[in-house]
Design a protein around this motif. Sequence first.
Motif, PDB file in Angstrom:
ATOM      1  N   GLY A  58      40.595  35.014  33.028  1.00 59.58           N
ATOM      2  CA  GLY A  58      40.707  33.542  33.426  1.00 59.58           C
ATOM      3  C   GLY A  58      39.618  33.193  34.323  1.00 59.58           C
ATOM      4  N   GLY A  59      38.538  33.859  34.034  1.00 58.67           N
ATOM      5  CA  GLY A  59      37.094  33.750  34.638  1.00 58.67           C
ATOM      6  C   GLY A  59      37.026  34.169  35.727  1.00 58.67           C
ATOM      7  N   ILE A  60      38.066  35.091  36.376  1.00 58.51           N
ATOM      8  CA  ILE A  60      37.869  35.705  38.065  1.00 58.51           C
ATOM      9  C   ILE A  60      38.063  36.890  37.614  1.00 58.51           C
ATOM     10  CG2 ILE A  60      39.222  35.522  40.030  1.00 58.51           C
ATOM     11  CD1 ILE A  60      39.929  32.678  39.330  1.00 58.51           C
ATOM     12  N   SER A  61      36.942  37.712  38.762  1.00 55.70           N
ATOM     13  CA  SER A  61      37.208  39.219  38.710  1.00 55.70           C
ATOM     14  C   SER A  61      38.438  39.649  38.948  1.00 55.70           C
ATOM     15  CB  SER A  61      36.228  39.598  39.383  1.00 55.70           C
ATOM     16  OG  SER A  61      36.370  39.337  40.869  1.00 55.70           O
ATOM     17  N   THR A  62      38.623  40.996  38.172  1.00 52.86           N
ATOM     18  CA  THR A  62      39.949  41.615  38.470  1.00 52.86           C
ATOM     19  C   THR A  62      39.782  42.625  39.451  1.00 52.86           C
ATOM     20  OG1 THR A  62      39.390  43.028  36.780  1.00 52.86           O
ATOM     21  CG2 THR A  62      40.604  41.133  36.162  1.00 52.86           C
ATOM     22  N   GLY A  63      38.745  43.252  39.783  1.00 49.81           N
ATOM     23  CA  GLY A  63      38.676  44.341  40.809  1.00 49.81           C
ATOM     24  C   GLY A  63      37.981  45.512  40.115  1.00 49.81           C
ATOM     25  N   MET A  64      38.097  45.453  38.525  1.00 47.87           N
ATOM     26  CA  MET A  64      37.721  46.418  37.662  1.00 47.87           C
ATOM     27  C   MET A  64      36.181  46.178  37.581  1.00 47.87           C
ATOM     28  SD  MET A  64      40.543  48.481  36.717  1.00 47.87           S
ATOM     29  CE  MET A  64      40.075  49.174  35.186  1.00 47.87           C
ATOM     30  N   PRO A  65      35.439  47.087  37.162  1.00 49.86           N
ATOM     31  CA  PRO A  65      34.044  47.228  36.852  1.00 49.86           C
ATOM     32  C   PRO A  65      33.746  45.842  35.770  1.00 49.86           C
ATOM     33  CG  PRO A  65      34.455  49.341  36.593  1.00 49.86           C
ATOM     34  CD  PRO A  65      35.916  48.726  36.710  1.00 49.86           C
ATOM     35  N   VAL A  66      32.966  45.091  35.741  1.00 48.10           N
ATOM     36  CA  VAL A  66      32.507  43.922  35.177  1.00 48.10           C
ATOM     37  C   VAL A  66      31.372  44.745  34.146  1.00 48.10           C
ATOM     38  CG1 VAL A  66      31.034  42.029  34.727  1.00 48.10           C
ATOM     39  CG2 VAL A  66      32.662  42.221  36.788  1.00 48.10           C
ATOM     40  N   ILE A  67      31.789  44.433  32.644  1.00 50.00           N
ATOM     41  CA  ILE A  67      31.037  45.088  31.581  1.00 50.00           C
ATOM     42  C   ILE A  67      30.664  43.917  30.496  1.00 50.00           C
ATOM     43  CG2 ILE A  67      31.375  46.815  29.800  1.00 50.00           C
ATOM     44  CD1 ILE A  67      33.142  48.327  31.529  1.00 50.00           C
ATOM     45  N   CYS A  68      29.459  44.073  30.253  1.00 47.31           N
ATOM     46  CA  CYS A  68      28.641  43.025  29.320  1.00 47.31           C
ATOM     47  C   CYS A  68      27.817  43.762  28.450  1.00 47.31           C
ATOM     48  CB  CYS A  68      28.086  41.951  30.385  1.00 47.31           C
ATOM     49  SG  CYS A  68      26.991  40.665  29.576  1.00 47.31           S
ATOM     50  N   ARG A  69      27.752  43.130  27.304  1.00 43.45           N
ATOM     51  CA  ARG A  69      26.654  43.774  26.363  1.00 43.45           C
ATOM     52  C   ARG A  69      25.903  42.486  25.826  1.00 43.45           C
ATOM     53  NH1 ARG A  69      31.016  46.683  25.861  1.00 43.45           N
ATOM     54  NH2 ARG A  69      31.941  44.953  24.853  1.00 43.45           N
ATOM     55  N   ILE A  70      24.782  42.575  25.421  1.00 38.06           N
ATOM     56  CA  ILE A  70      23.744  41.537  25.202  1.00 38.06           C
ATOM     57  C   ILE A  70      23.124  42.149  23.718  1.00 38.06           C
ATOM     58  CG2 ILE A  70      23.461  40.449  26.919  1.00 38.06           C
ATOM     59  CD1 ILE A  70      20.959  41.585  27.643  1.00 38.06           C
TER      60      ILE A  70
ATOM     61  N   ASP B 184      47.466  53.282  44.453  1.00 42.90           N
ATOM     62  CA  ASP B 184      47.261  53.099  45.864  1.00 42.90           C
ATOM     63  C   ASP B 184      47.712  52.059  46.455  1.00 42.90           C
ATOM     64  OD1 ASP B 184      46.208  54.766  47.894  1.00 42.90           O
ATOM     65  OD2 ASP B 184      44.277  54.295  47.480  1.00 42.90           O
ATOM     66  N   GLY B 185      48.732  51.334  46.019  1.00 47.40           N
ATOM     67  CA  GLY B 185      49.542  50.116  46.527  1.00 47.40           C
ATOM     68  C   GLY B 185      49.026  49.017  46.410  1.00 47.40           C
ATOM     69  N   GLN B 186      47.896  49.038  45.126  1.00 45.14           N
ATOM     70  CA  GLN B 186      47.495  47.916  44.684  1.00 45.14           C
ATOM     71  C   GLN B 186      47.689  47.548  43.338  1.00 45.14           C
ATOM     72  OE1 GLN B 186      44.762  45.914  46.409  1.00 45.14           O
ATOM     73  NE2 GLN B 186      45.430  46.923  48.390  1.00 45.14           N
ATOM     74  N   VAL B 187      47.827  46.260  42.970  1.00 38.53           N
ATOM     75  CA  VAL B 187      48.293  45.907  41.315  1.00 38.53           C
ATOM     76  C   VAL B 187      47.066  45.947  40.874  1.00 38.53           C
ATOM     77  CG1 VAL B 187      48.759  44.176  39.888  1.00 38.53           C
ATOM     78  CG2 VAL B 187      49.894  44.275  42.239  1.00 38.53           C
ATOM     79  N   THR B 188      46.782  46.901  39.916  1.00 34.71           N
ATOM     80  CA  THR B 188      45.418  47.116  39.286  1.00 34.71           C
ATOM     81  C   THR B 188      45.750  47.180  37.774  1.00 34.71           C
ATOM     82  OG1 THR B 188      45.161  48.544  41.109  1.00 34.71           O
ATOM     83  CG2 THR B 188      43.385  48.845  39.176  1.00 34.71           C
ATOM     84  N   PRO B 189      44.884  46.729  36.913  1.00 30.38           N
ATOM     85  CA  PRO B 189      44.967  46.936  35.453  1.00 30.38           C
ATOM     86  C   PRO B 189      44.669  48.574  35.288  1.00 30.38           C
ATOM     87  CG  PRO B 189      43.234  45.206  36.053  1.00 30.38           C
ATOM     88  CD  PRO B 189      43.365  46.132  37.351  1.00 30.38           C
ATOM     89  N   ALA B 190      45.530  48.996  34.345  1.00 27.98           N
ATOM     90  CA  ALA B 190      45.611  50.295  34.014  1.00 27.98           C
ATOM     91  C   ALA B 190      44.313  50.565  32.973  1.00 27.98           C
ATOM     92  CB  ALA B 190      46.743  50.712  33.218  1.00 27.98           C
ATOM     93  N   THR B 191      43.954  49.620  32.089  1.00 22.71           N
ATOM     94  CA  THR B 191      42.730  49.636  31.366  1.00 22.71           C
ATOM     95  C   THR B 191      41.739  48.389  31.634  1.00 22.71           C
ATOM     96  OG1 THR B 191      44.182  48.335  29.735  1.00 22.71           O
ATOM     97  CG2 THR B 191      44.108  50.750  29.206  1.00 22.71           C
ATOM     98  N   ASN B 192      40.590  48.415  30.910  1.00 22.51           N
ATOM     99  CA  ASN B 192      39.738  47.373  31.169  1.00 22.51           C
ATOM    100  C   ASN B 192      39.065  46.589  29.864  1.00 22.51           C
ATOM    101  OD1 ASN B 192      38.237  45.872  32.674  1.00 22.51           O
ATOM    102  ND2 ASN B 192      36.597  47.432  33.056  1.00 22.51           N
ATOM    103  N   HIS B 193      39.994  46.331  29.144  1.00 23.23           N
ATOM    104  CA  HIS B 193      39.587  45.302  27.634  1.00 23.23           C
ATOM    105  C   HIS B 193      39.042  44.374  28.406  1.00 23.23           C
ATOM    106  CE1 HIS B 193      42.807  48.228  25.815  1.00 23.23           C
ATOM    107  NE2 HIS B 193      41.745  48.502  25.497  1.00 23.23           N
ATOM    108  N   ALA B 194      39.480  43.747  29.524  1.00 19.27           N
ATOM    109  CA  ALA B 194      39.109  42.425  29.936  1.00 19.27           C
ATOM    110  C   ALA B 194      37.457  42.413  30.520  1.00 19.27           C
ATOM    111  CB  ALA B 194      39.881  41.808  31.000  1.00 19.27           C
ATOM    112  N   GLY B 195      37.085  43.582  30.822  1.00 17.34           N
ATOM    113  CA  GLY B 195      35.732  43.992  31.151  1.00 17.34           C
ATOM    114  C   GLY B 195      35.418  43.217  32.411  1.00 17.34           C
ATOM    115  N   GLY B 196      36.585  43.310  33.259  1.00 17.19           N
ATOM    116  CA  GLY B 196      36.814  43.213  34.678  1.00 17.19           C
ATOM    117  C   GLY B 196      36.822  41.589  35.031  1.00 17.19           C
ATOM    118  N   ILE B 197      37.375  40.739  34.032  1.00 16.00           N
ATOM    119  CA  ILE B 197      37.372  39.248  34.207  1.00 16.00           C
ATOM    120  C   ILE B 197      38.441  38.763  33.378  1.00 16.00           C
ATOM    121  CG2 ILE B 197      36.284  37.148  34.218  1.00 16.00           C
ATOM    122  CD1 ILE B 197      33.590  38.531  34.282  1.00 16.00           C
TER     123      ILE B 197
END
Lengths: 365, 365, 365, 365
Positions: free
Chosen positions: B285-297, B270-283
């Motif tokens: 370099g310590g900064i959010s990518t716009g993808m969902p933030v995913i964390c497990r504890i 949609d005209g935005q630079v977007t990660p195609a997958t989300n292995h990064a868990g949304g972050i």
Amino acid sequence: MPGNSFGHSFRITTWGESHGKALGVVVDGVPAGLTLSEADVQKDLDRRRPGQSEVSTPRSESDSVEILSGVLDGVTTGMPVSMLVWNKNAKSSAYDYIKDIPRPGHADQSYSERYGIRDHRGGGRSSGRETIGRVAGGAVARKLLSMAGIEVFAHVIELGGVKARSLSFDEIRSNVDSNVVRCADPGAAEKMLEQVNAARLEGDSIGGVVEIIATGVPAGLGEPVFGKLDADIAGAMMGIGAVKGVEIGAGFECSGMKGSQMNDPYVLDDGQVTPATNHAGGITGGISTGMPVICRIAVKPTPSISKTQQSVDTASMKEIDVEIHGRHDPTIPPRMVPVAESMMALVLVDHMIGSGLIGPASLLK
Amino acid sequence: MPGNSFGHSFRITTWGESHGKALGVVVDGVPAGLTLSEADVQKDLDRRRPGQSEVSTPRSESDSVEILSGVLDGVTTGMPVSMLVWNKNAKSSAYDYIKDIPRPGHADQSYSERYGIRDHRGGGRSSGRETIGRVAGGAVARKLLSMAGIEVFAHVIELGGVKARSLSFDEIRSNVDSNVVRCADPGAAEKMLEQVNAARLEGDSIGGVVEIIATGVPAGLGEPVFGKLDADIAGAMMGIGAVKGVEIGAGFECSGMKGSQMNDPYVLDDGQVTPATNHAGGITGGISTGMPVICRIAVKPTPSISKTQQSVDTASMKEIDVEIHGRHDPTIPPRMVPVAESMMALVLVDHMIGSGLIGPASLLK
Amino acid sequence: MPGNSFGHSFRITTWGESHGKALGVVVDGVPAGLTLSEADVQKDLDRRRPGQSEVSTPRSESDSVEILSGVLDGVTTGMPVSMLVWNKNAKSSAYDYIKDIPRPGHADQSYSERYGIRDHRGGGRSSGRETIGRVAGGAVARKLLSMAGIEVFAHVIELGGVKARSLSFDEIRSNVDSNVVRCADPGAAEKMLEQVNAARLEGDSIGGVVEIIATGVPAGLGEPVFGKLDADIAGAMMGIGAVKGVEIGAGFECSGMKGSQMNDPYVLDDGQVTPATNHAGGITGGISTGMPVICRIAVKPTPSISKTQQSVDTASMKEIDVEIHGRHDPTIPPRMVPVAESMMALVLVDHMIGSGLIGPASLLK
Amino acid sequence: MPGNSFGHSFRITTWGESHGKALGVVVDGVPAGLTLSEADVQKDLDRRRPGQSEVSTPRSESDSVEILSGVLDGVTTGMPVSMLVWNKNAKSSAYDYIKDIPRPGHADQSYSERYGIRDHRGGGRSSGRETIGRVAGGAVARKLLSMAGIEVFAHVIELGGVKARSLSFDEIRSNVDSNVVRCADPGAAEKMLEQVNAARLEGDSIGGVVEIIATGVPAGLGEPVFGKLDADIAGAMMGIGAVKGVEIGAGFECSGMKGSQMNDPYVLDDGQVTPATNHAGGITGGISTGMPVICRIAVKPTPSISKTQQSVDTASMKEIDVEIHGRHDPTIPPRMVPVAESMMALVLVDHMIGSGLIGPASLLK
């Protein structure tokens, strides 16, 4: 919220970019009376320095540290210790072709979103060279800790799927620097190196796990609810670039354990109440138990790979294929060893000084 | 270093003990103009409240929240919001027999080492009841986030060795509160419940894994070096009692991956630079990518078990066997769901306000 | 930036409004082992309490403090001490007529500009009642200081143009609470009271000067550049409502002095290097000298006056005349005495704990 | 508590000693997108620089600033801006004779008490040269403020007992740098200079008063209870070496005023609710009113004087007479002008950024 300082009672403020003039750190809260020379700091920087073996980037930097303040006649005065390292071997033009292309797995795109402007030269501040300030500050922390009987050391326990066998602390200390992958199990180290070389030949990279151990940590370190020792360690470790997981003691294994397996029973040892085992990794309720503090971190494969990847040219706003050349490490964990040690040391010294357990009184007598 | 406050731009300060008069929180930095009632907060406290099912302690507390300040005519004024909950069902005498016996796996001994004094009644401040303040503060954070389109939800993905299958966000949101173990996979939930019941019958306890997801997080959230979004999340999560591990995105799996597998390629969406997958868990370099933030504890098994364990009577300084009776949960992860959601919300709202993305301007128009 | 916490090592977080349900404070960083009861705190709150004489507002509040956490069997546990006072005699309807009219000299208009919303009932959080939390927290600080031999006391040295003569510390301590204006010079006190009564009859108010003294402060307290002891005191004092000036030692008089007059020469006193005079007010280079710390603050006349003043009706946006009725003090300095003492105590205890000079070790033996 | 950082949202960390290798500052929190060159900073450093006239020390330093990080192609990147100045004209041996003799009025003795060790060379870190870092950081702050329409300027209003007449803002801005005492009233400036010269001939020194003004400050800046704008200004100003008093608006005069005189009535000005007078000095209830912020500081006479003074030789522990030679300013206020401007700018920019009123959004369009 300025994001370049770490610590409360012992605080480092780091600055500098991969291809800027210099990188450095201001260390505030160093107690007066510590003997400190550039050699003390250089020793740790040399372990972090690139260009030392086939597992690290060929960028050649001497990374010679200069202490600019806070030391008089070889002894700290209680004033901030400012240190810097000049950049000498930066080749910024090598990064021109990716000026407008965010590299997959890197912070390029998130920095652009955050700041609007991005220093594309070698990753700017998101480069691993940023850790020079951490390691220089960590060297001061480690010297203070050693005077209180605390030792911090780390080693690679997994690389490219190869796992080291279980090792004694003595084996780790003796062997860790005897091979370029910094694995204290020589057999595993050999196989790890094969993995690194195979990945490099493919233009790919591999991840791993680093374990960080602190011995001599006194019981009773940590705050009750939000300044917990394990919380501070987790924050410190996850804040190192490329780290995607942190665990203390049994870590993720505890999810499959029963209480009767996980709990460390108490025994009397030399008249002291002491845990008989250390599944807790030296910390319960956020406060140290007197047992060694044990932490492991998951390190992702180096994002810079020469294999073709998909990205977007943000100037033309077109999808394109990109191969990352530059100079980079085929794997990060071996070089992360001194960085992770530094972060552990910074957390511990912060709590030790904050609790009054390290201070001028202990140094100046 | 006072250790009962969390956050920079939106800061909670919690107080209170398991068997004290009351527990509460002061929330500072709430922007003026937010509609806020006790019902908004009670809703989350009710999800945290004990005595709701066979998987939680039988201690019965209504945990009714009172808002004492910061709200005028149902709207926040920008002044601190002070909230409290009175303790009603504390049975302190039930803890007299362990006054001098540190319970294995608990914070008893580390608190004694840290403070010299220990509130043994129900664990004092190291009790899980301390999280009331976090959840009450988190409720305010979540309301602010929801107005910015950010949603935070968590679910149990592993309990007593039973793993949930992979689920869509919609399934998680729909199913998580439909069973007492808060697992959104009904089949797994049933088996998990069997594990809980088996452990309780044995006088034992089990651990598990909770996943926390945040959707709608804008790209560009996080500081560059030390206030990284993932570092703050890791610190927040590891600071919850019983958590021994934290991972973001691929987490510990990344250690066995290659760069070409781990890196998220960029596409144009949609005209935005977007990660195609989300292995990064949304972050990255310590900064959010716009993808969902995913964390497990990773959550350890409840340390309170009625099986016989070894400890030391610190009054007589003799080793003894101890069985922990009191009232306690046979497993923690289901009750940790609202707590972990709260901590994630607190981190996110802190960065959103710190970046000027949530503020009075956005509320008062 | 949340603005309701004060201190680094000993931190108070205050909350509550003049006409809200209650006001209170959470005190974090209290060392374990301090004997503390509600009576210890009530003593100071009673000195701050309104309705005690003709120089203060007739609003009648008992201001009875409740300690809700952090104390077990009369001794602090190291956990946060939460305290509150319920509002009982609030008459909010008396403020309805000024709902839309900012009162000259008050914070009404600046709060509206800052928050968009304003709690007009008795000034909301900008009321002097906000200082209840400061005084309650200050009482804990003072008890800790007294165990280290530090005493803090204040007195009114100028009111309505009447100045007290120079007094010895003993005279100040003995006389300060012997009259309602809290001036330790009985002759001046009588004339000050006349000024107060004259102002009240005119529907006007008067200002004054309060001096705060701390004895027993050890040499060497304060940070070198930005956490200077005098800077912290100045910030603490100027942060009290109605204070418009702060000076240390010679203060503004130093502007007309020569170096040879201002400098305090050093002598040997009992083998110690000691200043022979105290123009410095106990602090040089931001660090305590071992001499008494001496501070004076300028307090403006109460802004609430019944004389006609000009303002604007912000509902109709028309200029109007306004007379402030409500219940208010004709002069503030006498009631500021315990508040200023509290702020001085909070600064000192913060530095004492931060320097390791007060801690559990000193309390728990 | 590390004491070399200032600010929350815009934070400077300064380092360096009078006779060390260099002095500098790390500025963290600079929004991305600001055009910044060394010339921008040098301009302010040049106003602070010694050796410019008969009213300042003859030590000759060019104080040329180098920017080492945080700027790419002349524009800030959001990363920390590290700046330094090399010391060139230090004559440390000139201080050998006072190695063990604390100079009256200086921080020598309090530093010894605090740290056990003292850098005697030119006062070490307690020297006025420490303000280089403040002024360099302040220059960045001022550039940011100027883009938001805020201007900060200061002038000497009293020196050696000579007072300047009341002046318009335009007169101050035009005249302040036209004479060496930085007094905008040319007649008073002449008499002040006579006082300086007389004092120098006597081997003595004189004090004075500096006024700092900020115009264009928007209404609504400041936190409600503890981060008040006036409290932060007072702390910032009292933290400058040699300052012994701070006042805002009417200041100490308010103690003799009545409420009806002190209160600033509100009028409608161009449809805005505006104070008709400014006795408040631009701040009520700790929050800016939209009127100019006006602050005055009392500056003590230079402690270094060549007149004979009494001190103690701490090596032999004998009382002795001492004459301070070295190179020093006969009066401080003229050189304090740029330092006080810097501190005001640092406080304001911290609140402007913290409130979201200055940020990348406002710079990068």
